[in-house]
Design an enzyme around this catalytic site. Structure first.
Site, PDB file in Angstrom:
ATOM      1  CD  GLU B 344     -13.163  40.488  88.111  1.00 60.01           C
ATOM      2  OE1 GLU B 344     -13.806  38.678  88.115  1.00 60.01           O
ATOM      3  OE2 GLU B 344     -14.392  40.867  89.067  1.00 60.01           O
ATOM      4  CG  HIS B 375     -28.559  31.924  60.936  1.00 57.10           C
ATOM      5  ND1 HIS B 375     -29.402  31.756  59.627  1.00 57.10           N
ATOM      6  CD2 HIS B 375     -27.897  30.450  61.011  1.00 57.10           C
ATOM      7  CE1 HIS B 375     -28.985  30.552  59.248  1.00 57.10           C
ATOM      8  NE2 HIS B 375     -28.039  30.302  59.649  1.00 57.10           N
ATOM      9  CE  LYS B 490     -16.931  45.461  95.563  1.00 53.42           C
ATOM     10  NZ  LYS B 490     -16.253  44.163  96.138  1.00 53.42           N
TER      11      LYS B 490
END
Lengths: 548, 548
Positions: B344, B375, B490
């Site tokens: 960000e 793994h 937004k």
């Protein structure tokens, strides 16, 4: 045949030069949304926000054809030998994860797959009897397992805990880090805890070591491990010992760790905590998707289409990453499992024909749930310098019966409005005079939709990802089922452990490690041993004096 | 001045063509380990496994000099105006996160920073009094916050829960997803729950909506929200209302969300659950690192050196990603916070001078704890086709007093042997006739070491990452403190919410959305509404019949 030599590959390379620009007027509209959809079972994939057109889709279909991806899928599900590398020593075996849920419809299976499904049915019945016996007896179940036996089971447990029928909580002791075990033990009452030890070979360092420590711990607290430990392991492995476990459940070498959630590796811990029925519904969903992906037309095969779009973005749009963003709180650990599934399967440098690849294989996979991630790394996805394709996952309904209104809309509506807004904003962008508020757009994504995250739908989704991974590997002609790349570090860690032992033994004397790698490790170790201790000198008075 | 035009940049581009090959005989040895170390506070960074040599390090030092990175750091800490874009409307303000922990040593601060530290001291004292009043009263604390107020606090809470002095558990209601809230509420007793609502502006969609729902929920259960809700917000924000909260704690516009862990955003929830002393130790560690990074010699500045190595890998070695792998179970959520902090802050497309960049800015950041990740996706890091640089984090000692022996070594020793083995194996590789077992090596990494993950050390580590992020941004001449890239999505989500409202209102009638983006959203919504319900048809008998 190396993927790079296909005719379709050449065609796609040309088409990439004039890939559609999603920011252009009319490039993305409602009509396009209808043209770019593929369904599978109860899932739907909307890909109008991908940088493709019909010509590109045709060429991708040709790529599927030329690479014989569907033939490979049939071979996988028929349990023919697919896990091999030509001309080199390798695992040389079939893979049988789809057989683990094949018993719902055995008639459709090949002879080999049916035999494997029959074996699994015996285990399922064994588990069902065990489940009836212990139901309600345990408050906590702890899995000792790592990799596939941890990430997959955790992802499913979190995603389905809303449907949990048993009261038992699930813990994971995966890491050799003693703080992992210590904090798990803080939370449980040993007398009411069942330990599920998972290791196919019975020899994984983390598992063997953690189990040994745990057994001593149980004994030291006066609780008999034999009554509290069960195992999931290969038949006749060193762990297959009824003197040590209350029960032993089997899996076979044809079930790879990262593909093992639907085997006893997942069934035992998930059954004991979520409930047997919940797990069975989940397995049914997986099986349904297994059947769907045998469809050979990419326009009608959701996993194959998604694989082709991944290949398009990876090899022709040159995007090295893929973000997977579920707009579903329960799926918070799902991206971590997919990171393993995809990167371990397809992070390879040779083809099955034993040639070095000259194209990019597995992307780097990462993800966190939306809307959280919108407030985190999405800045970089919108305005960063690299294009990161995204696979969004969304649901119409919530899991819990709890969806409240505020400011005129429900929480779920807000969640989904955000999901759709992100996909569209990334694609269309928005010009602005202020360069800092300018959005270049043309950033591709797709949306996987389902009605509700139920056990069955989760099964379909997980199976979709397993098969999409296998399709991608098939298109690239790589082996998605081995993992030789983890061996070197494993071996070297054993040499370094020997060095640690030697140093502890000689106390001060300088050992003479043979390998240059171990000499480097010794230099690291010395640094670690010479680290300063932190020193605390909190001056509360400084604070107090100045306070009002 | 665009980063790309520096003299050092040109030099580094040339040097990149002959970057050292770590697989060559003698390239990596114990001597090199000693030459490639930088310390800061109680942390040590070992970077002998990076693809650098003294010539490259010199050029990187020149880059630091030329970009005036240290001058920028001083300006940041002095709270001069650094959050701006030349020639365009922007936030135009100072940043003051270091002042939030500056009160340990106020004499060293600039006038503006001292004033900010004084303000924060008042809040700390306010909180200390509140803490004394409520200590032991609550079993659960729920944070309503998102982004910085969620990921940072969660990362610290997990990392320090081993030192937890209070009995209260911490929950997060961050996502607008109702399943997030529903599952948090399942776990708590409202009468013993304190809610901390965090929003600087008092207007974030997720927060306002979640708070509204939560207040109604408390009321519906007969628990008075006023007594159970506190807030962290800007002074005089819509939330700053003593009629609604048992207490209001302040933060200021100069503290950005992703840099807010050391402000009341972190102090309140962490103090209430970990204990006030633990948080104070953590803040002290952060302050110590703040002081350290003012050092202008990169060879003696751990955050600056690490930033330079990141820039080297990103812009000259052309690696678009960075994995952060803590070998510490408690730090499992730390990479998610750093993903936010770095991506960000530095996922930007223009310089502070308002020019489009022509070089790569923020990498994609991801990570999971080792040994778990070994793994999982490490197959791809060893043998995948992209080189992914890694920052490992390791500790000599465990947090819990629990480190058991098995097979001749302790768990901690096994953990650290694995850490060192990975760094070395990635660097040196190993030739093998079997191409599938061949390791090309020459994959760079570095190791950040500390003695033990204490509150103070965690503070140093977090501050190290905050400053490394700021240094990287300074070298690139970008603004690491705004986030305009989150605005477009937004805004569009609000338009889509209007569409949802309209559709609900008209019931069946076709609305005519003005924006083409909203038309696309409507096509998506229709797909979502037409999804098939899952149907369960479990045939238990099929299973039973065949079972032995």
């Amino acid at each position: 045949m190396n993927f790079d030599r296909f005719i379709a590959t050449k065609k796609l390379r040309e088409l990439a030069k004039k890939a559609p620009d999603l920011t252009k007027d009319g490039a993305l509209d409602a009509k396009r949304v209808e043209e770019m959809v593929v369904s599978g079972c109860q899932l739907r994939l909307l890909f109008s926000t991908e940088r493709v057109n019909q010509e590109i889709l045709h060429a991708l279909e040709e790529l599927a054809e030329e690479s014989e991806a569907c033939k490979k899928m049939a071979m996988i599900q028929n349990m023919e030998m697919v896990n091999y590398i030509e001309g080199y020593a390798s695992e040389n075996r079939a893979v049988g994860h789809t057989a683990m849920r094949g018993f719902f419809n055995e008639k459709k299976l090949s002879k080999k797959a049916r035999e494997a499904a029959e074996l699994e049915k015996i285990e399922i019945e064994k588990f069902r009897n065990f489940y009836k016996k212990v139901e309600g007896k345990y408050t906590d179940v702890a899995v000792v397992g790592i990799g596939g036996s941890y990430l997959g089971t955790q992802a499913v447990y979190n995603a389905l805990s809303a449907y949990q029928k048993c009261k038992a909580r699930l813990h994971f002791i995966s890491n050799v880090d003693p703080d992992n075990m210590a904090s798990a033990l803080q939370e449980v009452d040993l007398k009411k805890t069942l330990v599920v030890v998972v290791s196919k070979s019975g020899g994984t360092l983390e598992i063997v070591s953690n189990e040994e420590v745990l057994r001593h711990y149980f004994e030291s607290k006066g609780v008999n491990p034999k009554e509290h430990f069960v195992c999931v392991t290969g038949e006749k492995s060193p762990m297959d010992n009824p003197n040590l476990y209350a029960a032993c459940f089997y899996l076979w070498d044809f079930v790879g760790g990262r593909y093992s959630v639907s085997s006893m590796v997942g069934v035992v811990p998930l059954g004991l905590t979520l409930g047997f029925d919940v797990v069975l519904e989940f397995l049914q969903g997986m099986h349904e998707m297994d059947q769907h992906v045998l469809e050979t037309n990419p326009r009608k095969n959701i996993a194959l289409m998604s694989a082709l779009l991944d290949v398009w973005n990876r090899n022709f749009m040159n995007c090295p990453n893929l973000a997977i963003i579920p707009y579903a709180y329960g799926m918070s650990r799902f991206p971590a499992h997919l990171q393993q599934l995809i990167m371990e399967s397809n992070g390879k440098h040779i083809t099955q024909e034993g040639e070095y690849v000259n194209f990019g294989t597995s992307q780097t996979i990462f993800g966190e749930p939306g809307t959280d991630s919108q407030h985190s790394f999405f800045q970089c996805l919108h305005q960063g310098t690299d294009v990161v394709p995204i696979e969004f996952i969304g649901f119409r309904e919530s899991q819990h019966d709890f969806d409240k209104e505020s400011m005129g809309t429900s929480q779920r509506t807000k969640l989904n409005a955000n999901l759709f807004a992100q996909a569209i904003a990334l694609a269309t962008g928005k010009k602005d005079e202020n360069k800092n508020r300018d959005f270049k757009g043309n950033r591709q994504s797709r949306i996987l939709l389902a009605k509700k995250l139920t056990p069955q739908i989760l099964g379909q989704i997980l199976s979709y990802y397993e098969h999409k991974t296998a399709f991608t590997g098939a298109i690239w002609h790589i082996n998605s089922f081995d993992q030789e790349g983890v061996q070197l570090g494993k071996k070297l860690s054993l040499s370094i452990l020997d060095l640690y032992k030697e140093r502890a033994h000689k106390k001060g004397a300088t050992p003479h490690p043979a390998q240059k790698e171990v000499q480097v490790a010794e230099a690291f170790i010395k640094h670690m041993e010479n680290l300063e201790a932190p020193h605390i000198h909190l001056d509360y008075d400084v604070l107090k004096k100045h306070a009002q």
